[in-house]
Design an enzyme around this catalytic site. Structure first.
Site, mmCIF file in Angstrom:
data_model
loop_
_atom_site.group_PDB
_atom_site.id
_atom_site.type_symbol
_atom_site.label_atom_id
_atom_site.label_comp_id
_atom_site.label_asym_id
_atom_site.label_seq_id
_atom_site.Cartn_x
_atom_site.Cartn_y
_atom_site.Cartn_z
ATOM 1 N N CYS A 129 0.825 -1.210 0.000
ATOM 2 C CA CYS A 129 0.000 0.000 0.000
ATOM 3 C C CYS A 129 0.861 1.262 0.000
ATOM 4 O O CYS A 129 1.470 1.592 1.021
ATOM 5 C CB CYS A 129 -0.936 -0.025 1.207
ATOM 6 S SG CYS A 129 -1.882 1.480 1.453
ATOM 7 N N CYS A 149 -0.207 3.983 2.469
ATOM 8 C CA CYS A 149 0.125 3.582 3.842
ATOM 9 C C CYS A 149 1.554 4.005 4.185
ATOM 10 O O CYS A 149 1.831 4.532 5.269
ATOM 11 C CB CYS A 149 -0.004 2.067 4.007
ATOM 12 S SG CYS A 149 -1.667 1.421 3.781
#
Length: 299
Positions: free
Chosen positions: A36, A39
């Site tokens: 991700c 993230c």
């Protein structure tokens, strides 16, 4: 029985790593994954700001959704990053939209102003395990009684004074036909806990389960009920519910109320209300059946 080994380990890790610290601190829980990109961009912001707020009782915990899929599913994480603030086991804020340092600081300041973090002298707070109780109730409603029993037992391990968990455990035992074991569990509870509404509901479930008969006797009762005798119909309704056939029990009792609502001082209505209490007044089946009852009583 109940949770499988991996799920049980996941619950234990979550309890130790997240729930326990949140009993006295504000836990910023970051759901993330290696793949991700957003993230990874958010991580430095979370690490920097939570470090600044460490002396105010803030701690960062990161949960990899690929490694902890079971826990992520309980939080109904649909996309990442997802960030929650937890206190005493309870999500108190969704911080996902706070992507900058300023936004995160403002959010934490607002949360901390409303929580008794760092205050001493109080009783040890009880874990909020509502999501696991909800999951167990769903499993029990689907008829997976042993699995529900295991989940309720896990909840009791985390929160020994949780009345809803004890009640669920008892109702799972009743569904498994272990009424003696269910009674023993209720009898072992602290008197204060035993007065909780959820426990009273579980006691009602045990009482109703006392009418359970075998399949052949149930069939015989059904035949007698078809003759129209109200006592026979009442006996069949009791036995049908104890056998797990709540639709059949409700249909019979509703038909009796419609035929003669005053029979035996309103015994059919009283029994139906007992069933509602045993199942749970917020249960969708109870809500729907109550509507049917109201239509009969009030047109």
């Amino acid at each position: 029985m109940g949770l499988n080994l991996d799920e049980q380990k996941a619950v234990d890790r979550f309890r130790d790593d997240v729930v326990e610290p949140s009993m006295s601190k504000l836990v910023v829980l970051d759901f993330w994954a290696e793949w991700c990109g957003p993230c990874k961009a958010l991580t430095p912001v979370l690490e920097k700001v939570t470090a600044e707020y460490a002396d105010k009782g803030v701690v960062l915990k990161k949960l990899n959704v690929d490694e902890e899929q079971f826990i992520a599913s309980q939080f109904q994480v649909q996309s990442i990053p997802t960030v929650y603030a937890l206190f005493q086991g309870r999500p108190v804020a969704d911080l996902t939209s706070a992507r900058s340092e300023t936004q995160l600081r403002d959010a934490l300041d607002q949360i901390l102003a409303q929580l008794p973090i760092g205050e001493g002298g109080g009783e040890q707070p009880q874990h909020d395990v509502g999501q696991f109780i909800e999951m167990a109730e769903g499993v029990l409603a689907e008829g997976e009684n042993e699995r529900a029993l295991g989940i309720f037992a896990q909840v009791i391990d985390m929160a020994p004074d949780n009345a809803a968990a004890h009640a669920g455990l008892v109702r799972a035992m009743v569904a498994m036909g272990e009424t003696d074991r269910a009674r023993e569990h209720l009898d072992s509870l602290d008197p204060t806990l035993a007065e909780a509404p959820e426990i009273k509901q579980a006691r009602t479930a045990i009482e109703l389960a006392g009418d359970k008969v075998d399949d052949s006797e149930l069939a015989s009762l059904r035949e007698k009920a078809e003759g129209g005798d109200m006592d026979a119909r009442y006996a069949y309704a009791e036995a049908a519910f104890a056998a797990g056939q709540r639709d059949a029990a409700a249909d019979e009792l509703l038909a009796m109320i419609e035929a003669d609502r005053e029979w035996n001082e309103g015994a059919a209505r009283t029994k139906l209300l007992q069933i509602f209490e045993a199942v749970g007044l917020e249960d969708p089946w109870v809500v729907a059946t109550r509507r049917r009852l109201s239509k009969i009583l009030f047109g």
